[in-house]
Enzyme design. Structure first.
Site, PDB file in Angstrom:
ATOM      1  N   ASP A  21       0.849  -1.187   0.000  1.00 49.44           N
ATOM      2  CA  ASP A  21       0.000   0.000   0.000  1.00 49.44           C
ATOM      3  C   ASP A  21       0.887   1.239   0.000  1.00 49.44           C
ATOM      4  O   ASP A  21       1.674   1.447   0.933  1.00 49.44           O
ATOM      5  CB  ASP A  21      -0.905  -0.013   1.234  1.00 49.44           C
ATOM      6  CG  ASP A  21      -1.855   1.169   1.262  1.00 49.44           C
ATOM      7  OD1 ASP A  21      -2.643   1.313   0.314  1.00 49.44           O
ATOM      8  OD2 ASP A  21      -1.798   1.950   2.222  1.00 49.44           O
ATOM      9  N   THR A  77      -0.261   5.045  -4.978  1.00 50.25           N
ATOM     10  CA  THR A  77       0.957   4.696  -5.706  1.00 50.25           C
ATOM     11  C   THR A  77       0.958   5.327  -7.090  1.00 50.25           C
ATOM     12  O   THR A  77       1.986   5.848  -7.548  1.00 50.25           O
ATOM     13  CB  THR A  77       1.088   3.163  -5.820  1.00 50.25           C
ATOM     14  OG1 THR A  77       1.046   2.585  -4.521  1.00 50.25           O
ATOM     15  CG2 THR A  77       2.391   2.782  -6.489  1.00 50.25           C
ATOM     16  N   ASP A 119      -9.215   0.216   1.572  1.00 54.11           N
ATOM     17  CA  ASP A 119      -9.141   0.876   0.264  1.00 54.11           C
ATOM     18  C   ASP A 119     -10.366   0.554  -0.574  1.00 54.11           C
ATOM     19  O   ASP A 119     -10.936   1.429  -1.243  1.00 54.11           O
ATOM     20  CB  ASP A 119      -7.876   0.437  -0.485  1.00 54.11           C
ATOM     21  CG  ASP A 119      -6.617   1.107   0.061  1.00 54.11           C
ATOM     22  OD1 ASP A 119      -6.758   2.061   0.852  1.00 54.11           O
ATOM     23  OD2 ASP A 119      -5.512   0.679  -0.307  1.00 54.11           O
TER      24      ASP A 119
END
Length: 548
Positions: free
Chosen positions: A62, A96, A388
């Protein structure tokens, strides 16, 4: 100069980096952060093992967790970390991607700066490209209904893939969607609002992730304070208490001199009487169950058990707050003001095998996602992936738009940006084209992390989009280009818009800096990159002193 003597403005310890040196320093720092998380992107992304100063180990891919856990001690690098944190706060996923795009924007900007293109021209071009790209996201996006369970499940599965939940993603995605739909309400303007305050996650080890469950109500991981207390109620009057059921202690240090056993007995009797009064107030209110955030005295436990009242002490503050939502009851902070109106009706049952209490309210709503994992590290990473997924599904329900995944939207936006660049005059056109190239980093990294030929696949993706297939993306498992929407690889539009905006703004912020003045050492602790000093010459600044 004064009378031939140099004027000293900065202290001996101060450091200053100017112009091109400052730009190179900042860009290398930001790129170092971005490159540190690139290998985690996508379903085939790798994990990072992070060991903090206390020796605690975190294994995750993550992005925001990695960047927050790393010991980063560089002002520019911390600006890029803020991109990930903002992305996490606003969209819940895509951290990311946002950081990777920001790093690639700065890499391409550096090439433009070497061509003597002024930073302001690059910044203006990036702003134009960012605004246009977000407009195109809205055009490409597909509307989704909050009741479209299959699409929402695809969004959840896409978010969870690569985060330790692949084997059971069908089960987990279904749980996530049901949980979101259970706490979604329709506003007066017909929009849908997801009340995540009524959704709680509880984790347990010792079972496979596929055994996770969605429960109506709250889960309390505590034991009764006394073994003789009842543990199951169909319609209990529940009291939520933030006041200790204990003898009150003096605010100042006191000493009691006892001269005879009678005096000691009177002292103990007074304490017992005080505890009895506290218990009587609970009994008089009609409470059957007490969840107390503070402590409960041993004698009070005995009295409560005799009255047939279930009591749980040291209930976590977060659990008590969630119980307030589930039951619709206030949290009582003072027993002296307790009345029957402070109680709420709900069912309380005890799972003796799991050692959990299940609490359901009659009128208020709330759900708990009970996640299982075989070990602590597994369940921790699973919880991050589920969180998420919850965030992106709730965003999709609120926003009502989805995009094709697998790098499809990035390639399509890059194609449209290149067409748009032809209409941009001046050197800003080169910056718009550089922005388009930066977006294509995502499909390239997806391919690289899957061990595929990034160049060939990017060519195939471009060809498919030129032919009009806006949903053409990369299947990293087969290595083929396919329609990702039909394959169920979909993302939320809001997360993509936020990632583009955050990346562009962070890159522009770095590019605007042409002078770094530090009161002390700009070093990040030597040449050791593992401690959080990004690669690219950030180990020390001593060799750049000539810029002062």
């Amino acid at each position: 100069m004064q009378q031939g003597q140099p004027m000293i403005i900065m202290g001996d310890d101060a450091q200053r980096v100017k112009d091109k040196d400052a730009q190179e320093y900042n860009i290398s720092a930001a790129r170092g952060v971005a490159e540190s998380v690139r290998s985690t992107l996508g379903p085939k992304g790798m994990d990072k093992m992070l060991v903090d100063s206390m020796g605690d180990v975190t294994i995750t891919n993550d992005g925001v967790t990695i960047l927050q856990t790393m010991d980063i001690d560089n002002p520019t690098a911390e600006m890029i970390v803020e991109v990930a944190e903002t992305q996490e706060d606003e969209a819940g996923d895509g951290t990311t991607s946002a950081v990777a795009i920001a790093g690639e924007l700065l890499k391409n900007a550096e090439d433009l700066l070497e061509q003597d293109i002024h930073p302001t021209a690059v910044i203006k071009g990036f702003n134009l490209a960012s605004e246009y790209a977000r407009e195109q996201v809205d055009e490409v996006a597909t509307a989704v209904d909050p009741d479209d369970t299959e699409t929402l499940k695809s969004v959840a599965e896409t978010s969870m893939t690569g985060k330790g939940a692949e084997l059971d993603k069908d089960v987990l995605a279904d749980l996530v969607v049901r949980a979101i739909q259970g706490v979604t309400v329709e506003a007066d303007d017909s929009s849908h609002v997801v009340d995540l305050a009524n959704l709680n996650i509880e984790t347990r080890t010792g079972r496979a992730a596929g055994e996770s469950r969605l429960l109506s109500g709250a889960v309390v991981d505590k034991d009764p304070v006394h073994e003789d207390m009842p543990t199951d109620f169909e319609a209990a009057d529940v009291l939520l208490l933030n006041d200790p059921i204990e003898v009150e202690e003096a605010d100042v240090d006191t000493a009691v001199n006892v001269e005879s056993p009678d005096q000691l007995q009177r002292f103990l009797d007074k304490e017992e009487e005080e505890l009895r009064e506290k218990v009587d107030k609970i009994v008089e209110s009609g409470a059957d169950v007490v969840f107390c955030q503070k402590g409960i005295d041993d004698l009070a436990q005995h009295y409560l058990a005799k009255e047939g009242i279930l009591a749980v002490r040291r209930t976590k503050k977060s659990d008590l707050t969630f119980l307030k939502n589930v039951l619709g009851a206030p949290i009582v902070s003072d027993l002296d003001s307790l009345t029957a109106d402070d109680l709420a009706v709900g069912s309380v049952t005890r799972d003796t095998e799991e050692e959990l209490f299940y609490v359901e309210g009659e009128d208020a709503h709330g759900v708990t996602l009970l996640l299982y994992g075989t070990t602590e590290h597994v369940v921790d990473e699973l919880e991050r992936g589920i969180q998420d997924a919850i965030d992106v599904v709730s965003t999709t329900v609120s926003d009502g738009r989805t995009l094709p995944g697998g790098g499809a939207i990035e390639v399509e936006l890059a194609r449209r940006l290149r067409d748009y660049a032809d209409s941009v005059s001046g050197r800003e056109q080169l910056a718009v084209e550089a922005f388009a190239d930066s977006l294509e980093l995502i499909p390239r990294v997806l391919a690289e992390n899957a061990g595929l030929d990034a160049i060939d696949l990017l060519v195939d993706l471009r060809a498919a989009h030129e032919a009009g297939d806006t949903d053409a993306g990369l299947n990293v498992f087969s290595g083929e280009v396919e329609n990702t929407t039909e394959a169920g690889v979909v993302e939320t539009a809001h997360a993509k818009e936020q990632a583009i905006a955050s990346a562009a703004e962070a890159a522009n912020l770095v590019l605007k800096i042409d002078d770094i003045i530090s009161a002390g050492d700009l070093s990040t602790g030597g040449d050791d990159d593992e401690g959080g000093a990004p690669a690219g010459g950030m180990g020390g600044m001593g060799g750049m002193g000539g810029a002062m």
